[in-house]
Scaffold this active site. Sequence first.
Site, PDB file in Angstrom:
ATOM      1  N   GLU A 115      16.928 -16.761 -16.222  1.00  0.00           N
ATOM      2  CA  GLU A 115      15.573 -15.289 -17.060  1.00  0.00           C
ATOM      3  C   GLU A 115      16.148 -13.724 -17.752  1.00  0.00           C
ATOM      4  OE1 GLU A 115      11.936 -15.224 -14.975  1.00  0.00           O
ATOM      5  OE2 GLU A 115      12.819 -16.032 -13.363  1.00  0.00           O
ATOM      6  N   CYS A 149       0.886  -1.183   0.149  1.00  0.00           N
ATOM      7  CA  CYS A 149       0.270  -0.216  -0.290  1.00  0.00           C
ATOM      8  C   CYS A 149       1.100   1.449  -0.077  1.00  0.00           C
ATOM      9  CB  CYS A 149      -1.150   0.136   0.680  1.00  0.00           C
ATOM     10  SG  CYS A 149      -2.093  -1.655   1.595  1.00  0.00           S
ATOM     11  N   ASN A 179      -0.245   1.126   6.077  1.00  0.00           N
ATOM     12  CA  ASN A 179       0.189   0.019   5.727  1.00  0.00           C
ATOM     13  C   ASN A 179       0.283  -0.386   6.966  1.00  0.00           C
ATOM     14  OD1 ASN A 179      -0.088   1.693   3.642  1.00  0.00           O
ATOM     15  ND2 ASN A 179       2.186   2.207   2.880  1.00  0.00           N
ATOM     16  N   GLY A 180       0.509  -2.035   6.329  1.00  0.00           N
ATOM     17  CA  GLY A 180       0.942  -3.256   7.370  1.00  0.00           C
ATOM     18  C   GLY A 180      -0.019  -3.816   8.021  1.00  0.00           C
ATOM     19  N   LYS A 192      16.586 -18.633 -12.180  1.00  0.00           N
ATOM     20  CA  LYS A 192      16.854 -16.634 -11.917  1.00  0.00           C
ATOM     21  C   LYS A 192      17.366 -16.423 -12.931  1.00  0.00           C
ATOM     22  CE  LYS A 192      14.091 -16.058 -10.383  1.00  0.00           C
ATOM     23  NZ  LYS A 192      12.275 -16.490 -10.049  1.00  0.00           N
ATOM     24  N   HIS A 235      24.702 -39.314 -13.790  1.00  0.00           N
ATOM     25  CA  HIS A 235      23.772 -39.939 -14.587  1.00  0.00           C
ATOM     26  C   HIS A 235      23.679 -38.832 -15.899  1.00  0.00           C
ATOM     27  CE1 HIS A 235      23.019 -42.837 -11.475  1.00  0.00           C
ATOM     28  NE2 HIS A 235      22.857 -41.898 -10.608  1.00  0.00           N
ATOM     29  N   GLU A 251      16.117 -23.133  -8.523  1.00  0.00           N
ATOM     30  CA  GLU A 251      15.351 -21.424  -8.579  1.00  0.00           C
ATOM     31  C   GLU A 251      16.700 -20.759  -8.987  1.00  0.00           C
ATOM     32  OE1 GLU A 251      12.447 -20.165  -8.605  1.00  0.00           O
ATOM     33  OE2 GLU A 251      13.585 -18.120  -7.768  1.00  0.00           O
ATOM     34  N   LYS A 287       5.073 -11.278 -16.495  1.00  0.00           N
ATOM     35  CA  LYS A 287       4.680 -11.251 -15.600  1.00  0.00           C
ATOM     36  C   LYS A 287       3.536 -11.920 -14.808  1.00  0.00           C
ATOM     37  CE  LYS A 287       6.281 -10.528 -10.886  1.00  0.00           C
ATOM     38  NZ  LYS A 287       6.602 -11.275 -10.376  1.00  0.00           N
ATOM     39  N   TRP A 325      -3.520  -2.566  -1.684  1.00  0.00           N
ATOM     40  CA  TRP A 325      -3.443  -3.536  -2.291  1.00  0.00           C
ATOM     41  C   TRP A 325      -3.668  -4.172  -0.867  1.00  0.00           C
ATOM     42  CZ3 TRP A 325      -1.163  -6.198  -5.312  1.00  0.00           C
ATOM     43  CH2 TRP A 325      -0.787  -7.751  -5.679  1.00  0.00           C
ATOM     44  N   ARG A 336       2.687   1.604  -7.249  1.00  0.00           N
ATOM     45  CA  ARG A 336       3.539  -0.178  -6.177  1.00  0.00           C
ATOM     46  C   ARG A 336       2.224  -0.694  -6.192  1.00  0.00           C
ATOM     47  NH1 ARG A 336       6.045   2.874  -1.438  1.00  0.00           N
ATOM     48  NH2 ARG A 336       4.889   1.183   0.150  1.00  0.00           N
TER      49      ARG A 336
HETATM   50  C1  F6R Z   1       9.770 -16.953 -12.577  1.00  0.00           C
HETATM   51  C2  F6R Z   1       8.796 -16.495 -12.574  1.00  0.00           C
HETATM   52  C3  F6R Z   1       7.876 -17.741 -12.959  1.00  0.00           C
HETATM   53  C4  F6R Z   1       5.730 -17.427 -12.220  1.00  0.00           C
HETATM   54  C5  F6R Z   1       5.043 -18.370 -13.076  1.00  0.00           C
HETATM   55  C6  F6R Z   1       4.060 -18.809 -12.083  1.00  0.00           C
HETATM   56  O1  F6R Z   1      10.799 -15.818 -11.627  1.00  0.00           O
HETATM   57  O2  F6R Z   1       8.016 -15.270 -12.168  1.00  0.00           O
HETATM   58  O3  F6R Z   1       7.725 -19.024 -13.419  1.00  0.00           O
HETATM   59  O4  F6R Z   1       6.794 -18.087 -10.947  1.00  0.00           O
HETATM   60  O5  F6R Z   1       5.024 -18.049 -13.725  1.00  0.00           O
HETATM   61  O6  F6R Z   1       3.551 -17.825 -11.951  1.00  0.00           O
HETATM   62  P1  F6R Z   1       2.512 -17.244 -10.463  1.00  0.00           P
HETATM   63  O7  F6R Z   1       2.934 -17.986  -9.022  1.00  0.00           O
HETATM   64  O8  F6R Z   1       1.593 -16.141 -10.733  1.00  0.00           O
HETATM   65  O9  F6R Z   1       1.171 -18.864 -10.737  1.00  0.00           O
END
Ligand code: F6R
Length: 600
Positions: free
Chosen positions: A483, A2, A96-97, A480, A499, A476, A595, A70, A27
């Site tokens: 990507e 928020c 906020n919080g 990261k 293997h 992970e 996203k 939010w 935000r």
């Molecule tokens: C990687 C990333 C994606 C999401 C995936 C699932 O950094 O952001 O791999 O994790 O697209 O997205 P959500 O969690 O929104 O279902």
Amino acid sequence: MCGITGYLGDGNCSKIVAQSLKNLEYRGYDSAGVALLDGSLHVHKQSGQIDDLTVPSIPDATCGIGHTRWSTHGAPTDENAHPHTDCENEVAIVHNGIIDNYETLKRDLIGDHVFTSETDSEVVAHLIEDELDKTEYLLDAVEAVVAMLEGSFAIAVTAAGHDGIVVARQDSPLVIGHADDATFIGSDVTAFVDHTRTVSFLEDGDIAHITESGHTIVNGGTIVERERRVIDWDADAAEKGGYEHYMRKEIHEQPQAVRQALSGRVDEVAGVVDLDLSLSEEYCRSLDEIQIIACGTSYYAGLYAAELLERYADVRVSVSIASEYEFRENRDPWRTLVVAVTQSGETADTLRALRKGAGAGVRTLAVTNTVGSTMAREADDALYIRSGPEIGVAATKTFASQVTTLTLLTVYLGRQRNALSSNEASTILNAVSEVPGAIQQVLDAESTVRQTAEEFADSDSFFFIGRQLGYPVALEGALKLKEISYDHAEGFAGGELKHGPLALVTENTPVLAILTEGTNAAETLHNVKEVESRGAPTIGLTSDPDPNAVFDISFQVPDVGLMEPVVANVYLQLFAYHVANQKGRSIDKPRNLAKSVTVE
Ligand code: F6R
């Protein structure tokens, strides 16, 4: 997260507060509102876009507060939007919080006060109303109320018949902006950076009264001064809190994000977790299988959780990539729980899988960051991870919040199923509560991670290895890096190297290995030796006190038991970030990625 804004001065208050709400739009929010004071209070708020919010022109208003919300407690509705007011509409607050003890406070107020929202925040307005019956000073009233609050908060208050704005900060940022003819407040400087760059950052425990004649800050009953600083950020840098990219800002927000995931849910001493779910004890006991469905980073958080759930909740768990999920006919729908892990709550593959489970008659739970999202609405239960909006395409803080929240779910189910004693639950919860501090220690070591990242940025390829809880973190870490840097990176279970993947190992393929609690470090060490003997540089993330004997480079992971791998992951996020930054990549918006992936 928020946003808060506030203004006191001789300018056009309505216009200035409305503009500062626009400045906070970045935000992310689902509703917004303002309270303007011209002797009486004028509150306007609604769900939806700021452009649709009519901020009335109140010519004599000299002071106003505003908020972008939010959702965390309660859906994104007009009633739940801030500002919240007392019964007489004479006190307006924005917050906020999370107020951890709001339910207890609300229970005490409810006979004498009328509540109009489902939020935790509204209690603050009613508590101030009561305090103003005892004192004529708004500052004293807010001070008395703040002493009753548990949790994290940044609050701004204005009230009819009182001068100016009172603000209070505890674990949630607040900043005062000083201009020649006006004073501003903001949850960050973006709120007012187009008016002034002279600022004072408030500290935890500060309560400030801003009036036309200046401002007074008290902390613990004593008057304090906070240094005035001139910042040189432009509007773009201010949105990112002075960071170059949202991703780095979000990496640094993790201690706070984890704190919010825990807030009000955990009693460490008693070993009890309260998640406000509608799963009956009988249902939890009869559960035979949990099916986790998720994609990408959320899938890796699911893998992490599966290890914990099997170990501590004594329940069979399968984790499916959502696009591969089918409900198998031979399962008992009444004794199965489908858990969709999804930051956005909108990912098409996960939504389809959730609907498949629901269609087979299975109970569903969405673990998500987004109140009001499709999956939060469609699932039988929603459990929020409370990270605040994540703007960088690469998920960072939401992974930490997902793992934290799923760990709480583990303890909750473990206790319900009598699989976990209260002592064992306390040990886990103590470890979880130390995660914010442990992550901060990792963040404080960022400069050494940057050096390492820059040293290896031109490698052919990067491998990440781990076992048990280290395995999802290895996956992970590789995701990261690939990507945002576009480099080839792969995560492996340590035991799998021999293997096949060992064939790829050369002196130009750095191997990042996770060897902490919960990762079968002794076995992983054999794999480190395997790659070392093929000439690969090794980078260890370890809680071992003497790691230099083993690795070319090592990063120390603070001792937080089974949460160590998620803390180690912060090193991997920083590593990926600095490799990508060194290459000048488009970090917040990597090529070909979105996203929220709303197509199957
Ligand atoms: C990687 C990333 C994606 C999401 C995936 C699932 O950094 O952001 O791999 O994790 O697209 O997205 P959500 O969690 O929104 O279902």
